[in-house]
Design a protein around this motif. Structure first.
Motif, PDB file in Angstrom:
ATOM      1  N   TRP A   1      37.932  51.536  40.201  1.00 16.79           N
ATOM      2  CA  TRP A   1      37.956  50.470  41.198  1.00 16.79           C
ATOM      3  C   TRP A   1      38.558  51.009  42.486  1.00 16.79           C
ATOM      4  CZ3 TRP A   1      39.941  49.689  36.220  1.00 16.79           C
ATOM      5  CH2 TRP A   1      39.202  48.826  35.402  1.00 16.79           C
TER       6      TRP A   1
ATOM      7  N   THR B   1      33.423  41.611  41.291  1.00 20.12           N
ATOM      8  CA  THR B   1      33.896  40.227  41.360  1.00 20.12           C
ATOM      9  C   THR B   1      34.974  39.934  40.333  1.00 20.12           C
ATOM     10  OG1 THR B   1      32.092  39.541  39.915  1.00 20.12           O
ATOM     11  CG2 THR B   1      31.718  39.383  42.300  1.00 20.12           C
ATOM     12  N   SER B   2      35.153  40.836  39.367  1.00 20.51           N
ATOM     13  CA  SER B   2      36.161  40.632  38.330  1.00 20.51           C
ATOM     14  C   SER B   2      37.029  41.878  38.219  1.00 20.51           C
ATOM     15  CB  SER B   2      35.469  40.343  36.990  1.00 20.51           C
ATOM     16  OG  SER B   2      36.422  40.181  35.981  1.00 20.51           O
ATOM     17  N   LEU B   3      38.229  41.776  38.741  1.00 16.20           N
ATOM     18  CA  LEU B   3      39.176  42.893  38.735  1.00 16.20           C
ATOM     19  C   LEU B   3      40.216  42.710  37.636  1.00 16.20           C
ATOM     20  CD1 LEU B   3      39.956  43.082  42.542  1.00 16.20           C
ATOM     21  CD2 LEU B   3      38.887  44.898  41.210  1.00 16.20           C
TER      22      LEU B   3
ATOM     23  N   THR C   1      43.837  42.100  36.341  1.00 18.13           N
ATOM     24  CA  THR C   1      44.819  41.211  36.957  1.00 18.13           C
ATOM     25  C   THR C   1      45.701  41.912  37.985  1.00 18.13           C
ATOM     26  OG1 THR C   1      44.836  39.859  34.978  1.00 18.13           O
ATOM     27  CG2 THR C   1      46.687  39.585  36.489  1.00 18.13           C
TER      28      THR C   1
ATOM     29  N   ALA D   1      43.666  42.489  41.075  1.00 20.00           N
ATOM     30  CA  ALA D   1      43.328  41.222  41.737  1.00 20.00           C
ATOM     31  C   ALA D   1      44.519  40.720  42.546  1.00 20.00           C
ATOM     32  CB  ALA D   1      42.886  40.187  40.712  1.00 20.00           C
ATOM     33  N   GLU D   2      45.712  40.819  41.972  1.00 16.76           N
ATOM     34  CA  GLU D   2      46.921  40.387  42.683  1.00 16.76           C
ATOM     35  C   GLU D   2      47.179  41.270  43.905  1.00 16.76           C
ATOM     36  OE1 GLU D   2      49.821  40.537  39.552  1.00 16.76           O
ATOM     37  OE2 GLU D   2      49.129  38.615  38.689  1.00 16.76           O
TER      38      GLU D   2
ATOM     39  N   SER E   1      44.681  40.483  46.666  1.00 13.53           N
ATOM     40  CA  SER E   1      45.038  39.216  47.308  1.00 13.53           C
ATOM     41  C   SER E   1      46.141  39.424  48.354  1.00 13.53           C
ATOM     42  CB  SER E   1      45.476  38.211  46.248  1.00 13.53           C
ATOM     43  OG  SER E   1      45.851  37.007  46.850  1.00 13.53           O
TER      44      SER E   1
END
Length: 134
Positions: A90, A110-112, A114, A117-118, A121
């Motif tokens: 990734w 579209t799906s990392l 966790t 993803a944090e 963000s």
């Protein structure tokens, strides 16, 4: 570039990459938990980090010395570093770089995991970034 060597850097030499980043006023720093790859002639001309994460790797810190850009060094370094990566990789990048990474097989993600993803963000509060994977 016939004298270009792309390889993982042994742990005792990792400070050389931080020096490389600082010499070019890059905010990037090496991740001590990552495998650090470099492209070098006599000196380091490009670097990246591959950090093991969630059954894959997070690619960060890709930087090519400004005087060496436009010669395919990033592509060479990435291709060499990713040869062994059988698991997902990734990365986050500016949307302008999407086509470069797509040419290396990276696709929008579209799906990392966790933790990524944090992190994305948090980064997106200040930067326009997209997530890709391969």
């Amino acid at each position: 570039m016939p004298d270009l060597h792309c390889h993982a850097l042994p742990a005792p030499l990792l400070p050389l990459v931080d020096e490389f980043y600082r010499a070019h006023r890059s905010p990037m720093r090496i991740d001590r938990q990552a495998q650090v790859w470099v492209a070098q002639h006599t000196a380091i001309v490009a670097a990246l980090c591959l950090r093991p994460l969630a059954h894959g790797y997070w690619l960060s810190g890709l930087f090519v010395a400004p005087s060496q850009r436009g010669q395919g060094l990033a592509r060479q370094l990435l291709e060499q570093a990713l040869v062994q990566a059988r698991e997902p990789v990734w990365l986050f990048c500016h949307p302008d770089l999407h086509s470069f990474y797509a040419s290396l097989g990276f696709m929008p993600c579209t799906s990392l995991p966790t933790v990524l993803a944090e992190r994305l963000s948090r980064y997106q509060r200040k930067k326009n970034l997209i997530a890709l994977y391969r």
